[in-house]
Design a protein around this motif. Structure first.
Motif, PDB file in Angstrom:
ATOM      1  N   GLN A  82      13.526  -2.007  -5.543  1.00 52.17           N
ATOM      2  CA  GLN A  82      13.961  -3.247  -4.898  1.00 52.17           C
ATOM      3  C   GLN A  82      13.916  -3.202  -3.373  1.00 52.17           C
ATOM      4  O   GLN A  82      13.476  -4.149  -2.729  1.00 52.17           O
ATOM      5  N   LEU A 116      23.034  -8.349   1.787  1.00 51.96           N
ATOM      6  CA  LEU A 116      24.208  -8.383   2.655  1.00 51.96           C
ATOM      7  C   LEU A 116      23.913  -7.714   3.991  1.00 51.96           C
ATOM      8  O   LEU A 116      24.416  -8.130   5.035  1.00 51.96           O
ATOM      9  N   VAL A 143      21.841 -16.504  -5.980  1.00 48.46           N
ATOM     10  CA  VAL A 143      22.614 -16.319  -4.753  1.00 48.46           C
ATOM     11  C   VAL A 143      21.841 -16.649  -3.467  1.00 48.46           C
ATOM     12  O   VAL A 143      22.297 -16.299  -2.377  1.00 48.46           O
ATOM     13  N   GLY A 161      26.922  -5.157  -4.360  1.00 50.74           N
ATOM     14  CA  GLY A 161      27.101  -6.473  -3.740  1.00 50.74           C
ATOM     15  C   GLY A 161      27.829  -7.459  -4.644  1.00 50.74           C
ATOM     16  O   GLY A 161      28.564  -8.325  -4.162  1.00 50.74           O
ATOM     17  N   LEU A 162      27.640  -7.306  -5.955  1.00 53.28           N
ATOM     18  CA  LEU A 162      28.336  -8.188  -6.892  1.00 53.28           C
ATOM     19  C   LEU A 162      29.851  -8.111  -6.688  1.00 53.28           C
ATOM     20  O   LEU A 162      30.544  -9.123  -6.646  1.00 53.28           O
ATOM     21  N   HIS A 199      22.735 -12.527 -10.071  1.00 56.70           N
ATOM     22  CA  HIS A 199      22.716 -11.761  -8.816  1.00 56.70           C
ATOM     23  C   HIS A 199      21.487 -10.881  -8.744  1.00 56.70           C
ATOM     24  O   HIS A 199      21.070 -10.473  -7.671  1.00 56.70           O
ATOM     25  N   ASN A 200      20.970 -10.511  -9.892  1.00 56.64           N
ATOM     26  CA  ASN A 200      19.788  -9.666  -9.902  1.00 56.64           C
ATOM     27  C   ASN A 200      19.126  -9.798 -11.270  1.00 56.64           C
ATOM     28  O   ASN A 200      19.616  -9.256 -12.262  1.00 56.64           O
ATOM     29  N   PRO A 204      17.787 -11.026  -3.988  1.00 54.54           N
ATOM     30  CA  PRO A 204      18.479 -12.260  -4.385  1.00 54.54           C
ATOM     31  C   PRO A 204      19.280 -12.880  -3.234  1.00 54.54           C
ATOM     32  O   PRO A 204      19.182 -14.071  -2.989  1.00 54.54           O
ATOM     33  N   CYS A 205      20.077 -12.079  -2.557  1.00 51.44           N
ATOM     34  CA  CYS A 205      20.702 -12.572  -1.319  1.00 51.44           C
ATOM     35  C   CYS A 205      20.578 -11.511  -0.238  1.00 51.44           C
ATOM     36  O   CYS A 205      19.903 -11.697   0.742  1.00 51.44           O
ATOM     37  N   VAL A 257      31.046 -10.093  -3.740  1.00 49.72           N
ATOM     38  CA  VAL A 257      31.080 -11.538  -3.987  1.00 49.72           C
ATOM     39  C   VAL A 257      32.331 -11.908  -4.782  1.00 49.72           C
ATOM     40  O   VAL A 257      33.059 -12.837  -4.417  1.00 49.72           O
ATOM     41  N   ARG A 284      21.383   1.082  -0.601  1.00 46.25           N
ATOM     42  CA  ARG A 284      20.960   1.811  -1.784  1.00 46.25           C
ATOM     43  C   ARG A 284      19.501   2.224  -1.647  1.00 46.25           C
ATOM     44  O   ARG A 284      18.650   1.423  -1.295  1.00 46.25           O
TER      45      ARG A 284
END
Ligand code: GLC
Length: 472
Positions: free
Chosen positions: A300, A379, A215, A18-19, A164-165, A376-377, A22, A295
């Motif tokens: 997580q 997607l 995020v 995801g990073l 981000h994490n 964190p966010c 972004v 993932r």
């Protein structure tokens, strides 16, 4: 205003997660607002960039570990942008193998990214220090602010550090501090950190940068607590007034869809039919279809909760499809379901990376399950809503900030399979009702494009520039 984004990845050139998305999208949205951005990343050998589109722009001499290393700066245009430049730092000895499939050992990663941080600072110097803000992302960039301070002092650009994490921290051998050229005693924050025998890169990013952000707004508050703070909650509480939350956006250009809130019913039905055929599942469209894409990370993503809920989904007359890979043990556990005669017509487990199938799943499914322990966010819930698949999520981080109970999806509080199962039950009871249809239309009408978030970043950059001016 000129911004330099510093990160380990930038989609579509280097994408691991995801990073990367972004870093590939935010500069384009900022450019539309008139904010000039560059991006700098390591030039890993698997970077997808046509060599004909690369221009060698600079040669840097980077001091590291008592030696000088040559780093060539190759520059390409960020696809989709008008003039966002991606600077790829090339040094084949250092940047040779960090990839999704071939992970470096932790110690090597620390060496690679501390070298990267040092090279980024040489790049800023060689670019005549023309950036107003250096925007760093995740632990890979944790030493940038210290090094900018050492090299440029009060003239250094302002720094924003985005988390981000928080649970990937980059912890390792403190000798890298010397390798990058930081002198013991010069930075009390580093001395304090390494006094316990190791260096924590994300901690350095958090303590040294002018401003910090995460995020989503909820994750910003969560990381101040012991449950989500990964041991850094006290440090974060100390920096609370300098810590912000800005939700990520989504780049809708990457996700074509052929329907909207006015005409989705038939089109989603045929997408579902095609998907069920393709996956060899029973094609009974009255069965609600639940999905997970992503993932398979047991720490997580809450896949253990999905695993417990799956038999219930099928027992109550639903179907389930999974697309994702990661933890081999969990992949095998999920595949076991497809061996049972009772379940094989209703469960499809696809442990692979297939962006086309992902879109077919988002469009063909009715619900998407995201029961993350922390997020964190996130997607997948945003993509799911865009395709009219209602998210069923745990009320944490960005999931909580983007999904509204019984309006665009379903939420549950506790990290507990029985709560997930109850939320799934609620969604099943509503499945054939007009309320369900209304919720799908609501989800299809949501707009999480980058524009809003990019405006918030623009404001935060400005605030940072003003803050530095008034504290100079
Ligand atoms: C990390 C987080 C995810 C977030 C992404 C981009 O991968 O786990 O929640 O959406 O970074 O910020």
């Amino acid at each position: 205003m000129k911004i330099l984004l510093v990160a380990a990845e930038v989609a579509p050139i280097i994408k691991m997660g995801g990073l990367g998305d972004v870093i590939g999208s935010l500069p384009i949205a900022l450019e539309d607002l008139g904010v000039a951005c560059d991006v700098v990343v390591p030039y890993f050998p698997f970077a997808k960039v046509e060599s004909s589109r690369l221009v060698k722009h600079l040669e840097l001499q980077v001091p590291y570990g008592g030696q000088t290393h040559q780093v060539n700066v190759y520059t390409a245009l960020l696809p989709g942008s008008r003039e966002v430049r991606v600077h790829l730092l090339q040094n084949d000895n250092m940047f040779h193998g960090h990839s999704k499939t071939w992970k470096l050992q932790n110690e090597q990663e620390l060496e690679v990214f501390s070298f990267f941080d040092r090279a980024v600072v040489e790049f800023v110097k060689a670019s005549f220090n023309l950036y107003d803000v250096v925007h760093c992302h995740d632990w890979h960039t944790g030493l940038v602010t210290h090094l900018l301070q050492d090299e440029l002092g009060r003239e250094r650009p302002g720094t924003l550090f985005t988390v981000h994490n928080l649970l990937y921290q980059g912890i390792g051998d403190p000798t890298i501090v010397r390798n990058v050229g930081i002198v013991p005693g010069d930075h009390p924050l580093i001395d304090w950190d390494v006094s316990d025998g190791d260096l924590n890169m994300i901690q350095q990013g958090i303590t040294s940068s002018d401003f910090i952000n995460t995020v989503s707004e909820t994750y910003r508050d969560e990381i101040m607590t012991a449950e989500f703070g990964g041991g850094l909650e006290d440090i974060l509480q100390n920096r609370e007034s300098h810590t912000f939350g800005i939700l990520n956006g989504i780049d809708y250009k990457m996700f074509p869809r052929s329907y909207d809130s006015t005409d989705w019913q038939e089109k989603k039905n045929s997408a579902k039919n095609a998907l069920l055929h393709k996956l060899n599942l029973s094609t009974d469209l009255t069965k609600p279809l639940y999905a997970f894409v992503g993932r398979m990370d047991p720490h997580q993503k809450g896949i253990d909760l999905i695993y417990s809920a799956l038999p219930e989904i099928v027992a109550k007359g639903g179907q389930f499809v999974l697309l994702g890979s990661g933890n081999a043990e969990w992949e095998e556990k999920f595949k076991e379901f497809t061996k049972s005669n009772a379940m094989k017509n209703d469960v499809s487990i696809n442990t692979l990376f297939d962006p086309k199938l992902a879109i077919e799943i988002y469009s063909g499914s009715d619900f998407l399950i995201a029961p993350s322990r922390y997020e964190p966010c996130g997607l997948i819930q945003l993509i799911a809503m865009w395709y009219g698949s209602l998210p069923i999520v745990r009320a944490t981080g960005g999931l909580k900030d983007t999904v509204t109970e019984e309006v665009t999806g379903y939420l549950f509080e506790k990290y507990d399979a029985s709560e997930l199962i109850a939320a799934i039950g609620k969604s099943m009871n509503r499945y054939t009702t007009p309320e369900h249809k209304q919720m799908v239309s609501n989800a299809l009408n949501k707009d999480f494009s980058w524009t809003k978030s990019a405006k918030k970043y623009q404001e935060l950059y400005q605030k940072l520039i003003d803050f530095r001016r008034s504290n100079a």
